[in-house]
Design an enzyme around this catalytic site. Structure first.
Site: not given
Length: 604
Positions: A219, A403
């Site tokens: 990330y 999500h």
């Protein structure tokens, strides 16, 4: 209309896909052409177009390979596995005759020609090493073991192998190559945008020459300041990916976040690992989602009535781009400057669009026992909160991003008004945490003050040996729906967790009557981890969640709660539930025979 994924390749499709549907009139409700690469090298590419009135999908596949008579299978499976997959297979027999058949994959991963042939309207063409084939498929064929294409995520699986073949039955489904990609096939058809009329401009929020690490998951975060033009308020009309050529295989998903500070606060510029120990703590406030994209997704287009507000006198000018690099092959030497493109205008639309969080709080008060095939958690946006947080005319929800983390299987949001259950806001029965995108709803959903919104997620923990609790780590869990709506209101978070006093009583009960090592001295996470989980105790926990009062986060964008007492709130229930979805199977004929083609039938 501009397409975001390989626009040059998409133009090639127009010739073949138009030929595939020319036998019947093209209905004005036909969708744009969508496409996605089926493998990292783009050796196999899938295009599709939707015919909602006929409830069918027109597909086209482009495949490159050196073999002269290969077989190629493309189809669908529940979770991306080959076993149980429903495939449309092009193959050539030893006489040189070309066949196109519908086959299922058995428990030994071998192809079995289906009794019902549901891959229709086959045409194909081969030029040198490129095979192009088209076929159609009904959303729901109504035949047992055949895949029903739904509105959420579809796991598209494919295989390629050398030929010719004597027969299709018994061939190993994985062939010489096999793969998986995830897409939303049944997309809502967005309105066409007219940027000349909107006087829109383009802002590309990109990473800066990132040397992609040779690690499976990275990330990477980039904090930057908006240009000075955003000292005045603008509206974002559309956003989509800008992928650096050659890196389509490693850029998995991206998000743009706003740094939630007063306008005069400076945020340190940053480019590096999102979770690096030396990252400035001020960056932690860069967490309000402005835009998001995941592999396979197309551009997100706002409705004509609304635009996402960005900039202005009270708007902090700092934003953060987060890029998830997925590099399972540990490739070295990649340099990337991908990002998200925002189309914006100074000509403001009638409404500001907003984003609201529904579902469960990010807290370890909620947990999923280990070894569960299916365990559901629900988060509530209760009538008491929408009564205070929504205007008299309500809001209109036009987009949704469901999500969860790694254990999520399904997610959906129900809509209640008083005692009545209204049509669902959104549902994904084949959800994957590896494919998350903001999706336009087929029609805006009108939510009024006093309505309730219930977001539910189904999780599987069959591979885990200890409890999974709620939290921010990828190994923790979430159950959230980020909804996009207009007009923008103060209410930004409408989420719940089990009432704290009730949970304390539960842990006391487990210690006293079940002799577990729970204790008032321990935190929520540690108490859950102290329990030896059995099927009976897992069922008790599910009953506790379904029947206990809740604690509410009914929060403004400032983080403050709306006035009131938000503990010990009753769970909203519908007395009059929505009827179950009825399939249209009794209107269909049940048998379509194999479509065989002798020799090479070229498309005109």
């Amino acid at each position: 209309r501009r397409t975001w994924s390989r626009s040059g390749t998409s133009r090639i499709l127009l010739f073949l896909l138009a030929a595939a549907v020319c036998a019947s009139p093209i209905h004005p409700d036909l969708s744009p052409i969508y496409d996605v690469a089926l493998d990292f090298n783009d050796t196999h590419h899938l295009f599709w177009r939707l015919d909602y009135p006929s409830e069918e999908v027109k597909f086209e596949v482009h495949s490159r390979g050196r073999a002269s008579q290969p077989w190629l299978a493309v189809g669908f499976s529940d979770r991306g596995q080959l076993t149980g997959a429903d495939l449309c297979v092009l193959w050539t027999d030893w006489h040189g005759h070309v066949h196109f058949q519908n086959a299922l994959v058995d428990d030994n991963e071998r192809l079995v020609v289906a009794d019902h042939q549901d891959c229709k309207e086959f045409r194909y063409k081969q030029l040198e090493d490129v095979i192009k084939l088209t076929f159609s498929r009904e959303f729901d064929t109504c035949h047992p073991k055949h895949y029903a294409i739904q509105g959420g995520t579809t796991h598209v699986v494919w295989s390629w192998g050398s030929g010719p073949l004597y027969r299709l039955d018994g061939v190993l489904a994985k062939g010489d190559q096999t793969g998986l990609t995830r897409v939303q096939l049944l997309k809502a058809v967005p309105p066409e945008t007219h940027r000349d009329q909107d006087n829109s401009q383009l802002l590309e929020v990109r990473a800066r020459k990132v040397e992609v690490p040779a690690e499976e998951t990275t990330y990477w975060c980039t904090v930057q300041k908006l240009p000075d033009i955003f000292q005045e308020k603008h509206h974002v009309l559309e956003f989509g990916p800008v992928i650096e050529k050659g890196n389509e295989d490693v850029v998995h998903h991206m998000e743009v976040f706003h740094c939630e500070y007063p306008a005069d606060v400076d945020v340190p510029r940053y480019q590096g690992l999102c979770h690096a120990a030396d990252r400035a703590p001020e960056i932690d406030a860069c967490k309000r989602v402005l835009a998001a994209w995941a592999m396979g997704a197309t551009a997100f287009i706002y409705p004509p009535e609304a635009g996402m507000p960005i900039g202005g006198a009270d708007f902090n000018p700092y934003i953060m781009l987060e890029v998830h690099y997925n590099n399972p092959q540990l490739i070295t030497g990649r340099v990337d400057s991908s990002g998200i493109a925002l189309h914006y205008t100074s000509e403001l639309r009638h409404h500001d669009a907003g984003i609201m969080e529904l579902g469960l709080e990010y807290t370890s008060k909620m947990a999923i026992p280990p070894g569960m095939t299916a365990f559901t958690l629900s988060g509530y946006c209760v009538p008491e909160c929408t009564a205070l947080g929504l205007p008299e005319d309500g809001i209109h929800i036009f987009g949704s991003q469901l999500h969860t983390h790694l254990t999520g299987l399904r997610a959906w949001t129900k809509h209640l008004r008083g005692e009545e259950e209204l049509p669902e806001l959104n549902r994904d029965d084949h959800y994957s945490t590896h494919f998350q995108e903001i999706r336009r709803l087929p029609e805006p959903v009108h939510v009024l003050p006093g309505d309730a919104l219930i977001t539910t997620c189904e999780h599987s923990t069959v591979t885990r040996t200890n409890v999974t609790v709620g939290g921010f780590a990828i190994s923790d869990e979430m159950c959230v729906n980020y909804i996009h709506y207009y007009p923008k209101v103060e209410l930004e978070v409408c989420k719940s967790s089990i009432d704290s006093a009730t949970l304390i009583s539960y842990f006391n009960f487990m210690n006293r009557w079940e002799l577990q090592d729970t204790s008032p001295e321990l935190g929520w996470r540690e108490n859950y981890q102290s329990i030896h989980w059995t099927p009976l105790r897992s069922g008790m926990l599910a009953d506790l969640y379904n029947n206990s009062p809740i604690s509410m986060q009914c929060n403004k964008s400032s983080g403050e709660r709306f006035p009131g007492y938000w503990e010990n709130i009753a769970i909203p229930h519908a007395i009059h539930s929505l009827p179950l979805h009825q399939r249209k199977c009794n209107q269909r004929t049940t048998l379509v025979r194999e479509n065989d083609v002798e020799g090479h039938t070229f498309l005109k």
